[in-house]
Scaffold this motif. Sequence first.
Motif, PDB file in Angstrom:
ATOM      1  N   SER A 198       9.918  23.070  93.455  1.00 36.51           N
ATOM      2  CA  SER A 198       9.720  22.702  91.905  1.00 36.51           C
ATOM      3  C   SER A 198       9.447  21.653  91.836  1.00 36.51           C
ATOM      4  O   SER A 198       9.321  21.403  90.769  1.00 36.51           O
ATOM      5  CB  SER A 198      10.577  23.121  91.242  1.00 36.51           C
ATOM      6  OG  SER A 198      11.996  22.548  91.830  1.00 36.51           O
ATOM      7  N   GLY A 199      10.145  20.734  92.523  1.00 36.34           N
ATOM      8  CA  GLY A 199       9.661  19.161  92.722  1.00 36.34           C
ATOM      9  C   GLY A 199      11.342  19.029  92.155  1.00 36.34           C
ATOM     10  O   GLY A 199      11.614  17.643  92.461  1.00 36.34           O
ATOM     11  N   ALA A 200      11.857  19.719  91.834  1.00 39.59           N
ATOM     12  CA  ALA A 200      13.334  18.976  91.674  1.00 39.59           C
ATOM     13  C   ALA A 200      14.032  18.937  92.538  1.00 39.59           C
ATOM     14  O   ALA A 200      14.022  19.712  93.417  1.00 39.59           O
ATOM     15  CB  ALA A 200      13.874  20.149  90.985  1.00 39.59           C
ATOM     16  N   GLU A 201      15.367  18.260  92.617  1.00 44.64           N
ATOM     17  CA  GLU A 201      16.308  18.057  94.272  1.00 44.64           C
ATOM     18  C   GLU A 201      16.749  19.371  94.234  1.00 44.64           C
ATOM     19  O   GLU A 201      17.587  19.968  93.288  1.00 44.64           O
ATOM     20  CB  GLU A 201      17.418  17.129  93.426  1.00 44.64           C
ATOM     21  CG  GLU A 201      17.801  16.076  95.124  1.00 44.64           C
ATOM     22  CD  GLU A 201      18.526  15.718  94.741  1.00 44.64           C
ATOM     23  OE1 GLU A 201      19.984  14.416  95.572  1.00 44.64           O
ATOM     24  OE2 GLU A 201      18.314  14.361  93.904  1.00 44.64           O
ATOM     25  N   ASP A 202      16.788  19.781  95.820  1.00 45.76           N
ATOM     26  CA  ASP A 202      17.460  20.866  95.744  1.00 45.76           C
ATOM     27  C   ASP A 202      17.830  20.824  97.690  1.00 45.76           C
ATOM     28  O   ASP A 202      17.724  20.316  98.401  1.00 45.76           O
ATOM     29  CB  ASP A 202      16.409  22.791  95.872  1.00 45.76           C
ATOM     30  CG  ASP A 202      17.633  23.566  95.137  1.00 45.76           C
ATOM     31  OD1 ASP A 202      17.880  23.895  94.973  1.00 45.76           O
ATOM     32  OD2 ASP A 202      16.460  24.600  95.284  1.00 45.76           O
ATOM     33  N   ASP A 203      19.165  21.747  97.808  1.00 43.31           N
ATOM     34  CA  ASP A 203      19.357  21.857  99.038  1.00 43.31           C
ATOM     35  C   ASP A 203      20.271  23.613  98.861  1.00 43.31           C
ATOM     36  O   ASP A 203      20.119  24.131  98.213  1.00 43.31           O
ATOM     37  CB  ASP A 203      20.285  20.741  98.924  1.00 43.31           C
ATOM     38  CG  ASP A 203      21.485  20.816  97.922  1.00 43.31           C
ATOM     39  OD1 ASP A 203      22.166  21.974  98.076  1.00 43.31           O
ATOM     40  OD2 ASP A 203      21.695  19.198  97.686  1.00 43.31           O
ATOM     41  N   PRO A 204      20.857  23.355 100.149  1.00 43.50           N
ATOM     42  CA  PRO A 204      21.690  25.047 100.439  1.00 43.50           C
ATOM     43  C   PRO A 204      22.040  24.768  99.333  1.00 43.50           C
ATOM     44  O   PRO A 204      22.346  26.363  98.570  1.00 43.50           O
ATOM     45  CB  PRO A 204      21.871  24.632 102.043  1.00 43.50           C
ATOM     46  CG  PRO A 204      20.501  23.772 102.542  1.00 43.50           C
ATOM     47  CD  PRO A 204      20.648  23.099 101.748  1.00 43.50           C
ATOM     48  N   LEU A 205      23.278  24.156  99.006  1.00 48.16           N
ATOM     49  CA  LEU A 205      24.619  24.731  98.277  1.00 48.16           C
ATOM     50  C   LEU A 205      24.548  24.545  96.820  1.00 48.16           C
ATOM     51  O   LEU A 205      24.751  25.720  96.268  1.00 48.16           O
ATOM     52  CB  LEU A 205      25.411  22.747  98.843  1.00 48.16           C
ATOM     53  CG  LEU A 205      25.706  23.003  99.879  1.00 48.16           C
ATOM     54  CD1 LEU A 205      26.945  21.693  99.364  1.00 48.16           C
ATOM     55  CD2 LEU A 205      26.506  24.420 100.384  1.00 48.16           C
ATOM     56  N   ARG A 206      23.315  24.209  96.203  1.00 45.28           N
ATOM     57  CA  ARG A 206      22.276  24.480  95.059  1.00 45.28           C
ATOM     58  C   ARG A 206      22.054  25.438  94.597  1.00 45.28           C
ATOM     59  O   ARG A 206      22.242  26.397  94.165  1.00 45.28           O
ATOM     60  CB  ARG A 206      21.178  23.248  94.643  1.00 45.28           C
ATOM     61  CG  ARG A 206      22.430  22.069  94.609  1.00 45.28           C
ATOM     62  CD  ARG A 206      20.929  20.461  94.117  1.00 45.28           C
ATOM     63  NE  ARG A 206      21.311  19.642  93.467  1.00 45.28           N
ATOM     64  CZ  ARG A 206      21.753  18.307  94.358  1.00 45.28           C
ATOM     65  NH1 ARG A 206      20.937  18.656  96.083  1.00 45.28           N
ATOM     66  NH2 ARG A 206      22.153  17.582  94.021  1.00 45.28           N
ATOM     67  N   ALA A 207      21.604  25.846  96.081  1.00 41.77           N
ATOM     68  CA  ALA A 207      21.007  27.278  95.780  1.00 41.77           C
ATOM     69  C   ALA A 207      21.966  28.671  95.682  1.00 41.77           C
ATOM     70  O   ALA A 207      22.253  29.701  94.829  1.00 41.77           O
ATOM     71  CB  ALA A 207      20.123  28.098  97.062  1.00 41.77           C
ATOM     72  N   LEU A 208      23.386  28.021  96.884  1.00 41.51           N
ATOM     73  CA  LEU A 208      23.798  29.361  96.932  1.00 41.51           C
ATOM     74  C   LEU A 208      25.220  28.997  95.241  1.00 41.51           C
ATOM     75  O   LEU A 208      25.259  30.286  94.818  1.00 41.51           O
ATOM     76  CB  LEU A 208      25.400  28.887  97.533  1.00 41.51           C
ATOM     77  CG  LEU A 208      24.498  28.817  99.292  1.00 41.51           C
ATOM     78  CD1 LEU A 208      25.499  28.722 100.130  1.00 41.51           C
ATOM     79  CD2 LEU A 208      23.941  30.727  99.506  1.00 41.51           C
ATOM     80  N   GLN A 209      24.754  27.933  94.574  1.00 38.66           N
ATOM     81  CA  GLN A 209      25.539  28.141  93.251  1.00 38.66           C
ATOM     82  C   GLN A 209      24.831  28.608  92.604  1.00 38.66           C
ATOM     83  O   GLN A 209      25.706  29.372  91.707  1.00 38.66           O
ATOM     84  CB  GLN A 209      25.608  26.717  92.695  1.00 38.66           C
ATOM     85  CG  GLN A 209      26.367  26.107  92.206  1.00 38.66           C
ATOM     86  CD  GLN A 209      26.164  24.525  91.516  1.00 38.66           C
ATOM     87  OE1 GLN A 209      26.425  23.888  91.931  1.00 38.66           O
ATOM     88  NE2 GLN A 209      26.022  24.426  90.285  1.00 38.66           N
TER      89      GLN A 209
END
Length: 280
Positions: A198-209
Amino acid sequence: MKTAALATALPWDDIERVVILSPHLDDAALSCGGLLNFLTGRKASCLVISIYCGNPPVVQNRDGTHRTPQRKGYVNPKLRRREDVAAMHAADADFVHLGFPDGIYRRSPLTNQFIYRHAHEKWVAPRVDDLAHVEELYLILQRLCLNLGRILLVSPMGIGQHVDHTIVARVALRLAELGPSLLFYEDFPYVVNREIGSGAEDDPLRALQRLGRESSSRMFLPVDVPAKAALISHYHTQVLPLFGNEEGILNALHARQHAGAPCEFFWKVRGLCTHRKEEE
């Protein structure tokens, strides 16, 4: 966060089958190529279920003739299926292709219009018009994944926010409520290059959230980089858009490391996140 070795963290001898959910015809190799290699070495039973493998639905023209729509930048699914067959044979993995179309081709059951009308719209939360598809997928995966002994279900977590990955992650959570153990894998290469998603900052913890879950543990699995790169290279149509070239594959694989070694990471989750509890 403490990170454990996947090879010793799970009761592998008690697991009858590992089922890897692959949204598209490359995700299992991209995100779990090291796991596939590990399972082959153990002679463990593994099934890769690739979900969005179908041809675009045929539509009727005003004159009664039919046509198959093609959207810019998307490769013929028949060619992609051939690539995946070669890759899965190389990985010595059992596999099945489901006939659901890619998100960019799915149509509303109410209006028959594209649900995600523009290419950039695939980086969104699932839309209401897609709910019938989600329920159908849930029921089909129930039959394929459950009531077959002790199953380890391995699912994308939705890093990069591709709608198809998000749908599969949500369905996996529902399936886990019915009995199988669940591991989330990091969506690669989105986890190392947000511009591909998406271009937005993302990581595993954000995905789980976004899934309303929090991590209970993280596990690492060392990767044989040349072997995984060779597996990914079977997907000829995807190398250029995802990595640019073969060197780009190697660079991306070296970008996720543990203790100085390239690794794949897998996550276990527990209940709702604290902030969700407070909101409720």
